[in-house]
Design an enzyme around this catalytic site. Sequence first.
Site, PDB file in Angstrom:
ATOM      1  CG  ASP A  44      -1.701   1.204   1.450  1.00 14.30           C
ATOM      2  OD1 ASP A  44      -2.297   1.697   0.474  1.00 14.30           O
ATOM      3  OD2 ASP A  44      -1.719   1.712   2.584  1.00 14.30           O
ATOM      4  CG  PHE A  45       1.620   5.765  -1.503  1.00 12.60           C
ATOM      5  CD1 PHE A  45       2.937   5.680  -1.929  1.00 12.60           C
ATOM      6  CD2 PHE A  45       1.119   7.006  -1.167  1.00 12.60           C
ATOM      7  CE1 PHE A  45       3.744   6.808  -2.012  1.00 12.60           C
ATOM      8  CE2 PHE A  45       1.899   8.152  -1.250  1.00 12.60           C
ATOM      9  CZ  PHE A  45       3.219   8.053  -1.670  1.00 12.60           C
ATOM     10  CG  ASP A  46      -1.783   7.686   1.318  1.00 11.51           C
ATOM     11  OD1 ASP A  46      -1.187   8.749   1.560  1.00 11.51           O
ATOM     12  OD2 ASP A  46      -2.347   7.458   0.231  1.00 11.51           O
ATOM     13  CG  ASP A  78      -2.153   2.045   6.431  1.00 11.46           C
ATOM     14  OD1 ASP A  78      -2.460   3.080   7.048  1.00 11.46           O
ATOM     15  OD2 ASP A  78      -2.431   1.894   5.220  1.00 11.46           O
TER      16      ASP A  78
END
Length: 255
Positions: free
Chosen positions: A16-18, A197
Site C-alpha cells: 500500500d502507499f499511505d 495499514d
Amino acid sequence: MEAILKDPAGAVIGLDFDGTLSPIVPDPDTAVVHPGAPPVLAELGRHVGAVAIVTGRPPAKVLELGPALKDVPGLVILGHYGFERWEDGRTSAPPPPAGVPRAKAKLPLLLDSLGVTDAAIEDKGRAVAVHTRRCADPEGTLARLREPLAALAAEHGLVVEPGRMVLEVRPSGMDKGHALGAFLTERSARSVLFVGDDLGDLAAFDAVRSSGLPGVTVCSGSTEVTALAERADIVVDGPEGVVALLRELTSAFSR
C-alpha cells in the site's frame, strides 16, 4: 518468509502507499514517500520477481508525492484499487464511470446541508474522498457522514470505501484483493508478501490467503486501525518499520 528467501525470483512484493510507504498526515496532498522507501524498493526489485504498489491513489499522485519512485526498476503501480496501472512510464486505464463526476458535483452541497464545514474533499479523478482528520471532532464527523455518503454513492452506482478518518466514494467491481490476485497470476508468482495499514488492505490480505501460494501479510501498525494487526503475520511500526523490514529482506538476499 522462507519461500521468498529461497526463491526470490518467484516472489511478488505488494505494498500500500499511505500509511505504509508514506506517513499519514492531516492533508493528503502534503504526504511524502518515506525517504528510505525508493532506494530499498530499487534494491528489492533487483532480487524479486516484481514489486507493486497497490493503492487507492491515482498513480500520477503517487509519483507526484514520491518522484524518486519513477527510478525504481520494474515498479508497477496499481492505482485506484487496480483500475489504473502505471508501468514503464506509461499509465493505462478504462474511461471513468459517469457516476463519479456526478457524485463529486453534489458532495459540497451535501456536506453544507449537514453543517460539515471543516472536512476536506480530495478529488482523486476516478473517486472522491472526504477526510475528517482536520475536523474539530474527526471520529464524530466520520460517523455522521457514513449514511449520507452511502446514499450518495448508491444514487450514482458507486460504493463507499472506509479508511483512517476518510470515506471514499468510488466505483465498484475492483478492490486491492482483485488487483493483487490478478497481478500474482499475471506474473506467475510462486510466493507473495503484502504490506498494508488500512481497512482497504484487508481484501489484499484475503488475496494472499486465497492465492494458494506461500504468503506473508504485514501490517504497518497504528492505533487508528487494529483489524489488520489482528490478521497479520508481522506487525511493524508504521512506514519506518516497513522500510526497516524491507532492508532486512534485501540484506538476507545479499547474504
